[in-house]
Structures are given as structure tokens and as C-alpha cells.
Scaffold this motif. Sequence first.
Motif, PDB file in Angstrom:
ATOM      1  N   GLY A 208       0.857  -1.156  -0.119  1.00 19.93           N
ATOM      2  CA  GLY A 208      -0.082  -0.121   0.113  1.00 19.93           C
ATOM      3  C   GLY A 208       0.866   1.261   0.040  1.00 19.93           C
ATOM      4  O   GLY A 208       2.114   1.189   0.303  1.00 19.93           O
ATOM      5  N   PHE A 209      -0.086   2.398  -0.121  1.00 21.34           N
ATOM      6  CA  PHE A 209       1.033   3.670  -0.078  1.00 21.34           C
ATOM      7  C   PHE A 209       0.313   4.645   0.986  1.00 21.34           C
ATOM      8  O   PHE A 209       0.510   5.783   0.833  1.00 21.34           O
ATOM      9  CB  PHE A 209       0.742   4.384  -1.585  1.00 21.34           C
ATOM     10  CG  PHE A 209      -0.580   4.155  -2.234  1.00 21.34           C
ATOM     11  CD1 PHE A 209      -0.840   3.507  -3.262  1.00 21.34           C
ATOM     12  CD2 PHE A 209      -1.364   5.303  -1.835  1.00 21.34           C
ATOM     13  CE1 PHE A 209      -2.035   3.726  -3.731  1.00 21.34           C
ATOM     14  CE2 PHE A 209      -2.830   5.392  -2.311  1.00 21.34           C
ATOM     15  CZ  PHE A 209      -3.126   4.609  -3.416  1.00 21.34           C
ATOM     16  N   GLY A 210      -0.206   4.087   1.952  1.00 18.33           N
ATOM     17  CA  GLY A 210      -0.599   5.074   3.209  1.00 18.33           C
ATOM     18  C   GLY A 210      -1.749   5.720   2.836  1.00 18.33           C
ATOM     19  O   GLY A 210      -2.141   6.749   3.429  1.00 18.33           O
ATOM     20  N   HIS A 211      -2.732   5.165   1.958  1.00 15.89           N
ATOM     21  CA  HIS A 211      -4.151   5.706   1.633  1.00 15.89           C
ATOM     22  C   HIS A 211      -4.928   6.156   2.964  1.00 15.89           C
ATOM     23  O   HIS A 211      -4.955   5.253   4.068  1.00 15.89           O
ATOM     24  CB  HIS A 211      -5.011   4.559   0.998  1.00 15.89           C
ATOM     25  CG  HIS A 211      -6.345   5.259   0.647  1.00 15.89           C
ATOM     26  ND1 HIS A 211      -6.631   6.209  -0.479  1.00 15.89           N
ATOM     27  CD2 HIS A 211      -7.563   4.931   1.089  1.00 15.89           C
ATOM     28  CE1 HIS A 211      -7.834   6.638  -0.652  1.00 15.89           C
ATOM     29  NE2 HIS A 211      -8.335   5.805   0.282  1.00 15.89           N
ATOM     30  N   ALA A 212      -5.411   7.291   3.010  1.00 15.00           N
ATOM     31  CA  ALA A 212      -6.064   7.840   4.121  1.00 15.00           C
ATOM     32  C   ALA A 212      -6.992   8.865   3.637  1.00 15.00           C
ATOM     33  O   ALA A 212      -7.039   9.185   2.267  1.00 15.00           O
ATOM     34  CB  ALA A 212      -5.212   8.492   5.070  1.00 15.00           C
ATOM     35  N   THR A 213      -7.980   9.425   4.291  1.00 19.50           N
ATOM     36  CA  THR A 213      -8.640  10.596   3.917  1.00 19.50           C
ATOM     37  C   THR A 213      -8.060  11.687   3.184  1.00 19.50           C
ATOM     38  O   THR A 213      -8.503  12.226   2.250  1.00 19.50           O
ATOM     39  CB  THR A 213      -9.506  11.019   5.222  1.00 19.50           C
ATOM     40  OG1 THR A 213     -10.170   9.854   5.854  1.00 19.50           O
ATOM     41  CG2 THR A 213     -10.672  12.043   4.806  1.00 19.50           C
ATOM     42  N   THR A 216      -4.225  11.545  -2.093  1.00 15.35           N
ATOM     43  CA  THR A 216      -4.951  11.927  -3.304  1.00 15.35           C
ATOM     44  C   THR A 216      -4.365  11.312  -4.361  1.00 15.35           C
ATOM     45  O   THR A 216      -4.294  11.683  -5.619  1.00 15.35           O
ATOM     46  CB  THR A 216      -5.185  13.457  -3.620  1.00 15.35           C
ATOM     47  OG1 THR A 216      -3.592  13.846  -3.481  1.00 15.35           O
ATOM     48  CG2 THR A 216      -5.930  14.352  -2.672  1.00 15.35           C
ATOM     49  N   THR A 217      -3.551  10.255  -4.106  1.00 19.66           N
ATOM     50  CA  THR A 217      -2.693   9.445  -5.240  1.00 19.66           C
ATOM     51  C   THR A 217      -3.587   8.828  -6.300  1.00 19.66           C
ATOM     52  O   THR A 217      -3.260   8.785  -7.421  1.00 19.66           O
ATOM     53  CB  THR A 217      -2.000   8.103  -4.654  1.00 19.66           C
ATOM     54  OG1 THR A 217      -1.076   8.948  -3.457  1.00 19.66           O
ATOM     55  CG2 THR A 217      -1.119   7.448  -5.460  1.00 19.66           C
ATOM     56  N   THR A 218      -4.782   8.494  -5.878  1.00 22.70           N
ATOM     57  CA  THR A 218      -5.645   7.830  -7.167  1.00 22.70           C
ATOM     58  C   THR A 218      -6.207   8.909  -7.865  1.00 22.70           C
ATOM     59  O   THR A 218      -6.259   8.881  -9.106  1.00 22.70           O
ATOM     60  CB  THR A 218      -6.934   7.018  -6.426  1.00 22.70           C
ATOM     61  OG1 THR A 218      -6.455   6.004  -5.515  1.00 22.70           O
ATOM     62  CG2 THR A 218      -7.772   6.781  -7.317  1.00 22.70           C
ATOM     63  N   GLU A 219      -6.497  10.108  -7.327  1.00 20.20           N
ATOM     64  CA  GLU A 219      -7.122  11.365  -8.133  1.00 20.20           C
ATOM     65  C   GLU A 219      -5.868  11.936  -8.882  1.00 20.20           C
ATOM     66  O   GLU A 219      -6.145  12.344 -10.077  1.00 20.20           O
ATOM     67  CB  GLU A 219      -7.649  12.371  -7.175  1.00 20.20           C
ATOM     68  CG  GLU A 219      -8.740  12.190  -6.529  1.00 20.20           C
ATOM     69  CD  GLU A 219      -8.496  11.267  -5.135  1.00 20.20           C
ATOM     70  OE1 GLU A 219      -9.755  11.012  -4.432  1.00 20.20           O
ATOM     71  OE2 GLU A 219      -7.556  10.815  -4.771  1.00 20.20           O
ATOM     72  N   VAL A 220      -4.832  11.945  -8.501  1.00 20.08           N
ATOM     73  CA  VAL A 220      -3.657  12.479  -9.121  1.00 20.08           C
ATOM     74  C   VAL A 220      -2.953  11.447 -10.282  1.00 20.08           C
ATOM     75  O   VAL A 220      -2.575  11.930 -11.424  1.00 20.08           O
ATOM     76  CB  VAL A 220      -2.427  12.955  -8.096  1.00 20.08           C
ATOM     77  CG1 VAL A 220      -1.330  13.376  -8.918  1.00 20.08           C
ATOM     78  CG2 VAL A 220      -3.015  14.215  -7.370  1.00 20.08           C
ATOM     79  N   LEU A 221      -2.869  10.354  -9.848  1.00 21.38           N
ATOM     80  CA  LEU A 221      -2.093   9.228 -10.755  1.00 21.38           C
ATOM     81  C   LEU A 221      -2.869   8.398 -11.110  1.00 21.38           C
ATOM     82  O   LEU A 221      -2.512   7.389 -12.069  1.00 21.38           O
ATOM     83  CB  LEU A 221      -0.902   8.629  -9.844  1.00 21.38           C
ATOM     84  CG  LEU A 221       0.125   9.520  -9.346  1.00 21.38           C
ATOM     85  CD1 LEU A 221       1.303   8.969  -8.493  1.00 21.38           C
ATOM     86  CD2 LEU A 221       1.126  10.252 -10.334  1.00 21.38           C
ATOM     87  N   ALA A 299       4.393  16.898   0.449  1.00 23.76           N
ATOM     88  CA  ALA A 299       5.388  17.935   0.216  1.00 23.76           C
ATOM     89  C   ALA A 299       6.327  17.816  -1.150  1.00 23.76           C
ATOM     90  O   ALA A 299       7.295  18.534  -1.501  1.00 23.76           O
ATOM     91  CB  ALA A 299       6.591  17.736   1.450  1.00 23.76           C
ATOM     92  N   HIS A 300       5.783  16.939  -1.988  1.00 24.38           N
ATOM     93  CA  HIS A 300       6.535  16.803  -3.279  1.00 24.38           C
ATOM     94  C   HIS A 300       6.519  18.095  -4.029  1.00 24.38           C
ATOM     95  O   HIS A 300       5.460  18.835  -3.916  1.00 24.38           O
ATOM     96  CB  HIS A 300       5.703  15.505  -4.165  1.00 24.38           C
ATOM     97  CG  HIS A 300       6.316  15.233  -5.328  1.00 24.38           C
ATOM     98  ND1 HIS A 300       6.471  16.197  -6.585  1.00 24.38           N
ATOM     99  CD2 HIS A 300       7.136  14.334  -5.642  1.00 24.38           C
ATOM    100  CE1 HIS A 300       7.085  15.412  -7.335  1.00 24.38           C
ATOM    101  NE2 HIS A 300       7.410  14.224  -6.790  1.00 24.38           N
ATOM    102  N   PRO A 301       7.742  18.558  -4.603  1.00 24.13           N
ATOM    103  CA  PRO A 301       7.516  19.938  -5.113  1.00 24.13           C
ATOM    104  C   PRO A 301       6.914  20.097  -6.352  1.00 24.13           C
ATOM    105  O   PRO A 301       6.604  21.290  -6.259  1.00 24.13           O
ATOM    106  CB  PRO A 301       9.308  20.159  -5.224  1.00 24.13           C
ATOM    107  CG  PRO A 301       9.780  18.495  -5.638  1.00 24.13           C
ATOM    108  CD  PRO A 301       8.785  17.556  -4.685  1.00 24.13           C
ATOM    109  N   SER A 302       6.544  18.928  -7.083  1.00 25.77           N
ATOM    110  CA  SER A 302       5.739  19.410  -8.178  1.00 25.77           C
ATOM    111  C   SER A 302       4.284  18.672  -8.435  1.00 25.77           C
ATOM    112  O   SER A 302       3.428  19.126  -9.233  1.00 25.77           O
ATOM    113  CB  SER A 302       6.944  19.117  -9.503  1.00 25.77           C
ATOM    114  OG  SER A 302       6.931  17.946  -9.564  1.00 25.77           O
ATOM    115  N   LEU A 303       4.201  17.570  -7.556  1.00 21.23           N
ATOM    116  CA  LEU A 303       2.766  16.872  -7.805  1.00 21.23           C
ATOM    117  C   LEU A 303       2.628  16.238  -6.322  1.00 21.23           C
ATOM    118  O   LEU A 303       2.854  15.035  -6.231  1.00 21.23           O
ATOM    119  CB  LEU A 303       3.412  15.667  -8.508  1.00 21.23           C
ATOM    120  CG  LEU A 303       2.116  15.054  -9.259  1.00 21.23           C
ATOM    121  CD1 LEU A 303       1.214  16.204 -10.219  1.00 21.23           C
ATOM    122  CD2 LEU A 303       2.327  13.802 -10.155  1.00 21.23           C
ATOM    123  N   PRO A 304       2.075  17.172  -5.393  1.00 25.29           N
ATOM    124  CA  PRO A 304       1.731  16.696  -4.279  1.00 25.29           C
ATOM    125  C   PRO A 304       0.552  15.763  -4.091  1.00 25.29           C
ATOM    126  O   PRO A 304      -0.331  16.001  -5.162  1.00 25.29           O
ATOM    127  CB  PRO A 304       1.487  18.117  -3.404  1.00 25.29           C
ATOM    128  CG  PRO A 304       1.127  19.024  -4.407  1.00 25.29           C
ATOM    129  CD  PRO A 304       1.974  18.797  -5.707  1.00 25.29           C
TER     130      PRO A 304
END
Length: 363
Positions: A208-213, A216-221, A299-304
Motif C-alpha cells: 500500500g501507499f498509506g491511503h487515508a482521507t 490523493t494518489t488515486t486522483e492524481v495518478l 511535500a512533493h515539489p511538483s506533484l503533491p
Amino acid sequence: MRAYDLDDVEIVPSRRTRSSKDVSLGWQIDAYRFGIPLVTHPTDAIVSPATAVRVGELGGLAVLNAEGLWARHSDVEDVMFRLVTAAEDDDDPAAAVRLLQELHAAPIRLDLLSQSIKEIRESGAHVAVRVSPQHAEELTPDLLAAGVEILVLQGTIISAEHVARDGEPLNLKRFIAELDVPVIAGGVGDYRTAMHLMRTGAAGVIVGFGHATSTTTTEVLGIGVPMATAIADAASARRDYLDETGGRYVHVLADGGISTSGDIAKAIACGADAVMLGEPLALASEAPAQGYYWTSAAAHPSLPRSEIFPVPSTDYDLETLLFGPSSDPLGTVNLFGALRRAMAKTGYSDLKEFQKVGLTVRR
């Protein structure tokens, strides 16, 4: 393929029950033994040197982010206040993430990082830190010199093979082989990637990738990890790798989609050896972020890929969240007391046995 989340499965009672006093929640990775199967998600929102010490006192393993705020700023309490103030600005919803990006643009200071590690080590707690694959080779020698005992190599998604046109990517197998400390690596979401990571020599694999409320990984990627299936796949890889190597056991850690004590029980039942908790621990009165939660991907500099998200304000301390007593009927307090009860109700005495419990799928 069809895949299932933890909400889609339920634990089936067996023919036996037992007293919860006879249930052990202990687990061990490499030479390090813990009282409960808890590893914290490595976010500054919940893990400071002080909370890492407290988690250790309570039997879990806290993971400090070696690339986070405690490694970059000497005045983290003031920094947290600024972040909370920005998060409360309804006129600019992106203000807090923008500020977090700016704060992470500051250089990593080895003196601050070493001091944080020293504080945890001198308390007697086991020292675990998280590094990203991009900075692992650069930071690891100094981390080991400071006294780190367990290295967590974590990104949103980690593979055993990273292809790059420019530059030399991290050779994970060589990197792990040259270290004298156990490495936990992830996250992964399927059998094949879990097996490849196990073959690198990792002592544990994060699913997993720490999915929580807040994430937004699903929305972004567009990438998602249905946790029940992903954990079961990784547990299957662990079993096959055990046969392949003649007995080398790699631990599976479930990271994401876990918000209640029932989710913890189901993650173990699906095959996890321990759970990585983030947002559920943000409710603790000791949490550094004062009622807010985010993952390091914010904190990702271009794609939080995480918001700075408010969590319900509570008066519970960390010990009560983990062990009760609780007057909350929703499974957000007494998290590991409930796990103990679930194991007792189904007749299992330890975590390895509980991984054999029956499961049903709702749909």
C-alpha cells in the motif's frame, strides 16, 4: 482483475474461542521484538522524536521521516503552528501544502537529524527512519553512524527494478546486501512486485501507499491499491519465497485503508504481520500536528499527493488510543485491545495463527 478492499471482507468465527488474556500480540522482525504489531507511517504529522519514544514505550515501532521537518528545521513547533494556521485558511485551500513544499525545500541538516535519532536511541526505543529511494545512498551512511537500527525505504510505489535513461538508479539488491541493518521496503500492490522486493533481501515489504482521507494518489495518478487483495497477494508471495529460499521469512506490513480496529484485524487476517498506522494516530493528544494529518507525499515539489487534512479533535492520549479503555463504539479507540479481542473471539492465540482465520467476501 477483481480486487477487494478491507471493507469488502469480514472475519469468520471458528469453532473455538479463548480468553483474551491468553492472546499474544507480539511480533519480531530480524532481532527486534515488539509488543504490538504497530509501525507508524513516517509522517511529521504524527512522528516527532518525542512521540517516537512514546510509541516505543507502548510496544510499537515509530518511523521518523529522515527527510522531514525534524531533519530540516530547528524550530519545528513554530513550523507546525504556521502549517496549522495555513490549513485553517478557507480562502486559500492550497496554502498549507504550498507552505509545506517551501519548508521541505530547506536543506537536510545532519546535525538536526542526528540529534533526533540520538533522542530516540537514548530512551531505549528501537530507532527506525524512513528515506526515499532518491536519497537512500546519500543519507544512509550518516543514518547508520547516528544509530539507526531499522531502515525503511519508502516511496509511493517502489519496485526492484527502476529504469532510467539518465543517471544510475538505486540497485536495491546491492544496497541492501551492503547494510548490516534490516531494511523494510515498499509500497507494493501486487504479488509480482512483492516477490521481486523479497528477492532483493528486504526483511519486510510494505503493502500500500498509506491511503487515508488525506491522500490523493488515486486522483492524481489514477493508481489505487485495494488492500485486502494486495495484502493477500503479498502474503502469497511471502509463502512462495519461503519455499524458494528454504525458510527465509519476509514480513508483510499493511499501509493504508486502515482507520478502525476492525480494519487492523482484517489486515492481519489477510496475511499482514503488522500494520502501518498514520491517520488513526493523528487523533492522539501528543500528535505534533495538533489535529491535522498528511503523508510525506504532500511535500512533493511538483506533484503533491496528499492534503493537509483536519482530523476530529479528541482528548485521548496515545496509550488510550492503542489500549483503551474506550467509550467510543466505532473502533477508533482501543485499537489493539480490540485486535486482541477479535483474536480471542475466533480462537487464535498469536498473530501467525490468526493469519489462518477464515474470511468471507461481501460482493
